[in-house]
Design a protein around this motif. Sequence first.
Motif, PDB file in Angstrom:
ATOM      1  N   VAL A  77       0.844  -1.198   0.000  1.00  0.00           N
ATOM      2  CA  VAL A  77       0.000   0.000   0.000  1.00  0.00           C
ATOM      3  C   VAL A  77       0.880   1.250   0.000  1.00  0.00           C
ATOM      4  O   VAL A  77       0.621   2.206  -0.744  1.00  0.00           O
ATOM      5  CB  VAL A  77      -0.973  -0.011   1.204  1.00  0.00           C
ATOM      6  CG1 VAL A  77      -1.667   1.333   1.369  1.00  0.00           C
ATOM      7  CG2 VAL A  77      -1.979  -1.132   1.049  1.00  0.00           C
ATOM      8  N   TYR A  78       1.931   1.243   0.815  1.00  0.00           N
ATOM      9  CA  TYR A  78       2.867   2.374   0.841  1.00  0.00           C
ATOM     10  C   TYR A  78       3.475   2.594  -0.545  1.00  0.00           C
ATOM     11  O   TYR A  78       3.544   3.731  -1.032  1.00  0.00           O
ATOM     12  CB  TYR A  78       3.974   2.116   1.872  1.00  0.00           C
ATOM     13  CG  TYR A  78       5.115   3.098   1.773  1.00  0.00           C
ATOM     14  CD1 TYR A  78       5.052   4.333   2.416  1.00  0.00           C
ATOM     15  CD2 TYR A  78       6.257   2.803   1.024  1.00  0.00           C
ATOM     16  CE1 TYR A  78       6.091   5.238   2.315  1.00  0.00           C
ATOM     17  CE2 TYR A  78       7.283   3.708   0.914  1.00  0.00           C
ATOM     18  CZ  TYR A  78       7.199   4.926   1.561  1.00  0.00           C
ATOM     19  OH  TYR A  78       8.237   5.818   1.447  1.00  0.00           O
ATOM     20  N   PHE A  79       3.907   1.520  -1.196  1.00  0.00           N
ATOM     21  CA  PHE A  79       4.505   1.645  -2.530  1.00  0.00           C
ATOM     22  C   PHE A  79       3.528   2.270  -3.520  1.00  0.00           C
ATOM     23  O   PHE A  79       3.885   3.173  -4.273  1.00  0.00           O
ATOM     24  CB  PHE A  79       4.973   0.284  -3.053  1.00  0.00           C
ATOM     25  CG  PHE A  79       5.498   0.367  -4.463  1.00  0.00           C
ATOM     26  CD1 PHE A  79       6.780   0.804  -4.707  1.00  0.00           C
ATOM     27  CD2 PHE A  79       4.688   0.026  -5.538  1.00  0.00           C
ATOM     28  CE1 PHE A  79       7.274   0.904  -6.012  1.00  0.00           C
ATOM     29  CE2 PHE A  79       5.153   0.125  -6.840  1.00  0.00           C
ATOM     30  CZ  PHE A  79       6.452   0.562  -7.079  1.00  0.00           C
ATOM     31  N   VAL A  80       2.282   1.816  -3.523  1.00  0.00           N
ATOM     32  CA  VAL A  80       1.287   2.295  -4.477  1.00  0.00           C
ATOM     33  C   VAL A  80       0.982   3.782  -4.277  1.00  0.00           C
ATOM     34  O   VAL A  80       0.879   4.532  -5.241  1.00  0.00           O
ATOM     35  CB  VAL A  80      -0.010   1.455  -4.383  1.00  0.00           C
ATOM     36  CG1 VAL A  80      -1.155   2.103  -5.139  1.00  0.00           C
ATOM     37  CG2 VAL A  80       0.242   0.044  -4.898  1.00  0.00           C
ATOM     38  N   PHE A  81       0.861   4.215  -3.016  1.00  0.00           N
ATOM     39  CA  PHE A  81       0.459   5.591  -2.759  1.00  0.00           C
ATOM     40  C   PHE A  81       1.620   6.568  -2.560  1.00  0.00           C
ATOM     41  O   PHE A  81       1.456   7.760  -2.815  1.00  0.00           O
ATOM     42  CB  PHE A  81      -0.480   5.655  -1.550  1.00  0.00           C
ATOM     43  CG  PHE A  81      -1.817   5.045  -1.840  1.00  0.00           C
ATOM     44  CD1 PHE A  81      -2.736   5.711  -2.648  1.00  0.00           C
ATOM     45  CD2 PHE A  81      -2.154   3.807  -1.341  1.00  0.00           C
ATOM     46  CE1 PHE A  81      -3.969   5.151  -2.941  1.00  0.00           C
ATOM     47  CE2 PHE A  81      -3.389   3.237  -1.623  1.00  0.00           C
ATOM     48  CZ  PHE A  81      -4.292   3.910  -2.425  1.00  0.00           C
ATOM     49  N   LEU A 114      17.508   3.806  -0.356  1.00  0.00           N
ATOM     50  CA  LEU A 114      16.544   3.762  -1.448  1.00  0.00           C
ATOM     51  C   LEU A 114      15.529   2.619  -1.325  1.00  0.00           C
ATOM     52  O   LEU A 114      14.331   2.845  -1.530  1.00  0.00           O
ATOM     53  CB  LEU A 114      17.279   3.705  -2.786  1.00  0.00           C
ATOM     54  CG  LEU A 114      16.475   3.911  -4.038  1.00  0.00           C
ATOM     55  CD1 LEU A 114      15.650   5.183  -3.981  1.00  0.00           C
ATOM     56  CD2 LEU A 114      17.406   3.932  -5.241  1.00  0.00           C
ATOM     57  N   PRO A 115      15.926   1.391  -0.969  1.00  0.00           N
ATOM     58  CA  PRO A 115      14.918   0.327  -0.812  1.00  0.00           C
ATOM     59  C   PRO A 115      13.869   0.654   0.264  1.00  0.00           C
ATOM     60  O   PRO A 115      12.702   0.328   0.110  1.00  0.00           O
ATOM     61  CB  PRO A 115      15.735  -0.907  -0.424  1.00  0.00           C
ATOM     62  CG  PRO A 115      17.077  -0.639  -1.017  1.00  0.00           C
ATOM     63  CD  PRO A 115      17.281   0.846  -0.849  1.00  0.00           C
ATOM     64  N   TYR A 116      14.290   1.340   1.326  1.00  0.00           N
ATOM     65  CA  TYR A 116      13.331   1.712   2.365  1.00  0.00           C
ATOM     66  C   TYR A 116      12.377   2.795   1.869  1.00  0.00           C
ATOM     67  O   TYR A 116      11.171   2.725   2.097  1.00  0.00           O
ATOM     68  CB  TYR A 116      14.058   2.172   3.638  1.00  0.00           C
ATOM     69  CG  TYR A 116      13.096   2.385   4.777  1.00  0.00           C
ATOM     70  CD1 TYR A 116      12.613   1.301   5.496  1.00  0.00           C
ATOM     71  CD2 TYR A 116      12.650   3.652   5.105  1.00  0.00           C
ATOM     72  CE1 TYR A 116      11.700   1.471   6.526  1.00  0.00           C
ATOM     73  CE2 TYR A 116      11.735   3.842   6.131  1.00  0.00           C
ATOM     74  CZ  TYR A 116      11.267   2.753   6.839  1.00  0.00           C
ATOM     75  OH  TYR A 116      10.358   2.916   7.847  1.00  0.00           O
ATOM     76  N   VAL A 117      12.911   3.783   1.171  1.00  0.00           N
ATOM     77  CA  VAL A 117      12.066   4.852   0.646  1.00  0.00           C
ATOM     78  C   VAL A 117      11.089   4.292  -0.389  1.00  0.00           C
ATOM     79  O   VAL A 117       9.949   4.729  -0.471  1.00  0.00           O
ATOM     80  CB  VAL A 117      12.934   5.985   0.040  1.00  0.00           C
ATOM     81  CG1 VAL A 117      12.083   7.032  -0.659  1.00  0.00           C
ATOM     82  CG2 VAL A 117      13.790   6.631   1.121  1.00  0.00           C
ATOM     83  N   THR A 118      11.517   3.311  -1.161  1.00  0.00           N
ATOM     84  CA  THR A 118      10.678   2.718  -2.196  1.00  0.00           C
ATOM     85  C   THR A 118       9.562   1.867  -1.614  1.00  0.00           C
ATOM     86  O   THR A 118       8.401   2.008  -1.982  1.00  0.00           O
ATOM     87  CB  THR A 118      11.526   1.855  -3.154  1.00  0.00           C
ATOM     88  OG1 THR A 118      12.567   2.655  -3.697  1.00  0.00           O
ATOM     89  CG2 THR A 118      10.677   1.287  -4.272  1.00  0.00           C
ATOM     90  N   SER A 119       9.912   0.958  -0.695  1.00  0.00           N
ATOM     91  CA  SER A 119       8.909  -0.016  -0.231  1.00  0.00           C
ATOM     92  C   SER A 119       9.016  -0.367   1.253  1.00  0.00           C
ATOM     93  O   SER A 119       8.504  -1.401   1.667  1.00  0.00           O
ATOM     94  CB  SER A 119       9.044  -1.308  -1.042  1.00  0.00           C
ATOM     95  OG  SER A 119      10.270  -1.935  -0.726  1.00  0.00           O
ATOM     96  N   LEU A 120       9.660   0.482   2.021  1.00  0.00           N
ATOM     97  CA  LEU A 120       9.855   0.245   3.460  1.00  0.00           C
ATOM     98  C   LEU A 120      10.682  -1.007   3.732  1.00  0.00           C
ATOM     99  O   LEU A 120      10.598  -1.590   4.811  1.00  0.00           O
ATOM    100  CB  LEU A 120       8.514   0.173   4.190  1.00  0.00           C
ATOM    101  CG  LEU A 120       7.616   1.394   4.066  1.00  0.00           C
ATOM    102  CD1 LEU A 120       6.291   1.169   4.802  1.00  0.00           C
ATOM    103  CD2 LEU A 120       8.301   2.656   4.586  1.00  0.00           C
ATOM    104  N   TYR A 121      11.514  -1.427   2.757  1.00  0.00           N
ATOM    105  CA  TYR A 121      12.342  -2.618   2.922  1.00  0.00           C
ATOM    106  C   TYR A 121      13.594  -2.260   3.707  1.00  0.00           C
ATOM    107  O   TYR A 121      14.292  -1.306   3.358  1.00  0.00           O
ATOM    108  CB  TYR A 121      12.736  -3.214   1.573  1.00  0.00           C
ATOM    109  CG  TYR A 121      13.565  -4.467   1.728  1.00  0.00           C
ATOM    110  CD1 TYR A 121      12.950  -5.695   1.931  1.00  0.00           C
ATOM    111  CD2 TYR A 121      14.954  -4.425   1.725  1.00  0.00           C
ATOM    112  CE1 TYR A 121      13.687  -6.840   2.107  1.00  0.00           C
ATOM    113  CE2 TYR A 121      15.700  -5.564   1.909  1.00  0.00           C
ATOM    114  CZ  TYR A 121      15.075  -6.775   2.102  1.00  0.00           C
ATOM    115  OH  TYR A 121      15.810  -7.902   2.286  1.00  0.00           O
TER     116      TYR A 121
END
Length: 125
Positions: A77-81, A114-121
């Motif tokens: 959901v975070y990634f989509v919005f 960057l992975p965290y900003v993109t998808s909270l990874y």
Amino acid sequence: MAQRSFLVRALWFVLVGWWLTPVLINIAWLLNVTIVLIPLGIKLINLVPTALSLAEPRGLDAPESGRGQTNLLVRAVYFVFVGWWLSWIWANVAAFLAVTIIGLPVAFWMFNRLPYVTSLYRFHG
């Protein structure tokens, strides 16, 4: 893989990394927008530090990589919005800072997040 010398990494950055990184970033985000090609886009995102300075690629296949991660549904959901557009801006700002030399340390810090900003990874280790 053998550790590359500072000189080799610096030469790579000066000759290739500074221009290849923004190209890779923008191709990755075009793939991410297609939804179907997100896995390929994410793989390219993880290659950004390698493209910039021949840094060792980050592995996502560690056995414990799922520990301490945000719930997958929340991440989706975070990634989509938020993640798809915020990470595009984040990565392009980092790419700009990388070519200013004085901004290079901040650019590496940003690329590593960057992975965290993109998808909270979150990367472990």
